[in-house]
Write an enzyme that holds these catalytic residues in place. Sequence first.
Site, short mmCIF file in Angstrom:
data_model
loop_
_atom_site.label_atom_id
_atom_site.label_comp_id
_atom_site.label_asym_id
_atom_site.label_seq_id
_atom_site.Cartn_x
_atom_site.Cartn_y
_atom_site.Cartn_z
N ASP A 1 -0.82 -1.52 -58.23
CA ASP A 1 -0.40 -0.99 -56.92
C ASP A 1 1.03 -0.47 -56.92
O ASP A 1 1.28 0.69 -56.61
CB ASP A 1 -0.58 -2.04 -55.82
CG ASP A 1 -0.39 -1.43 -54.44
OD1 ASP A 1 -1.08 -0.42 -54.15
OD2 ASP A 1 0.42 -1.93 -53.67
N LYS B 1 -8.12 3.58 -59.51
CA LYS B 1 -7.11 3.15 -60.48
C LYS B 1 -7.30 1.67 -60.85
O LYS B 1 -7.34 1.31 -62.02
CB LYS B 1 -5.70 3.38 -59.92
CG LYS B 1 -5.38 4.84 -59.63
CD LYS B 1 -3.95 5.02 -59.17
CE LYS B 1 -3.66 4.34 -57.84
NZ LYS B 1 -4.42 4.92 -56.72
N HIS C 1 3.76 4.30 -57.25
CA HIS C 1 2.45 3.79 -56.85
C HIS C 1 1.45 4.07 -57.95
O HIS C 1 1.17 5.23 -58.28
CB HIS C 1 2.00 4.45 -55.54
CG HIS C 1 0.62 4.04 -55.10
ND1 HIS C 1 0.32 2.76 -54.74
CD2 HIS C 1 -0.53 4.75 -54.99
CE1 HIS C 1 -0.96 2.68 -54.42
NE2 HIS C 1 -1.50 3.88 -54.57
N ARG D 1 -9.43 21.94 -71.84
CA ARG D 1 -10.52 21.50 -72.70
C ARG D 1 -10.12 21.39 -74.17
O ARG D 1 -10.88 20.90 -74.99
CB ARG D 1 -11.71 22.45 -72.56
CG ARG D 1 -12.25 22.52 -71.15
CD ARG D 1 -13.47 23.40 -71.03
NE ARG D 1 -14.59 22.87 -71.78
CZ ARG D 1 -15.80 23.44 -71.80
NH1 ARG D 1 -16.02 24.55 -71.10
NH2 ARG D 1 -16.77 22.92 -72.51
#
Length: 312
Positions: free
Chosen positions: A177, A159, A138, A243
């Site tokens: 999808d 998304k 998905h 980071r």
Amino acid sequence: MIQVSTRDVVEKFNLAVISGEEGIGRYITTSDISRPGLEMAGYFTHYPANRVQLIGKTELSFFEMLPQDVKIERMLKLCSEDTPAIVVSHNMEAPQELIDASNQNHVPVLLTPMKTTRFSSRLTNFLESKLAPQTAVHGVLVDVYGIGVLITGKSGVGKSETALELIKKGHRLVADDCVEIRQEAENLLIGSPPPLLEHLLEIRGIGIIDIITLFGASAVRPYKRITLNIELETWDPEKTYDRLGLDEEKMKIIDTDITKLTIPVRPGRNVSVIIEVAAMNYRLKKLGVNAAQEFSRRLDEMVSLHDEMDDY
């Protein structure tokens, strides 16, 4: 088990069916092709009967030297109940002994005008693609600067909206999808859309849109190799995010590990730009340029320099 029928091969390569038509529905379960030279000589101890048997000029010229009773016996053994098909190349005439044995055991004998080596290569590629292990994920698959980026995340995280913004910037949609993924070789994942969802994108509040109609044929592609996974998640202030980029996370799909990046989503963050930069940075890393490692090296040098000055 994933299977391909002999009929699929006949239709794909436009082969002529010479005999054994009743076995045209037999299944091919391996991409390996066999050249039965040793079998023509009578050695059937390790005969790979479940493979497609490909007969060329060498095999047929040797076969013509055999006595008649041996010809019949060899062809009956060659046409076993597990053999999916026997293909004769160069449009050569199939021996009558082969035709009789194939009709008796219902093994299709097929004819191709291609050279033996060329047909073997094309058939192997076709079978490897069709018989490759498959799964479905998905998410959204987008081609960004030549990098196949699989965007995943919980439903509603954005998304499809991110993919739409990438398409507007000139990148290409592969699947939305549901992404069908097959492993065609070691460390080679190919993603494609289900036929029902091809070049379609769902945007909440608008509905389903056709990317080809809106942006043209250059905005989509039918498949793409997947090399980078970007997971979108809602920003969690309690969570510590990477980071520097020194630690590389992996996502396992079938038997292949691909690089995974987690991008937190919150108002004000331009996720599409971040994905573009992630794709470009991934390409740079593959070329040997790693900004995080270079920063770490500089930091180590600076710390070492300060330590030396303190010693004085």
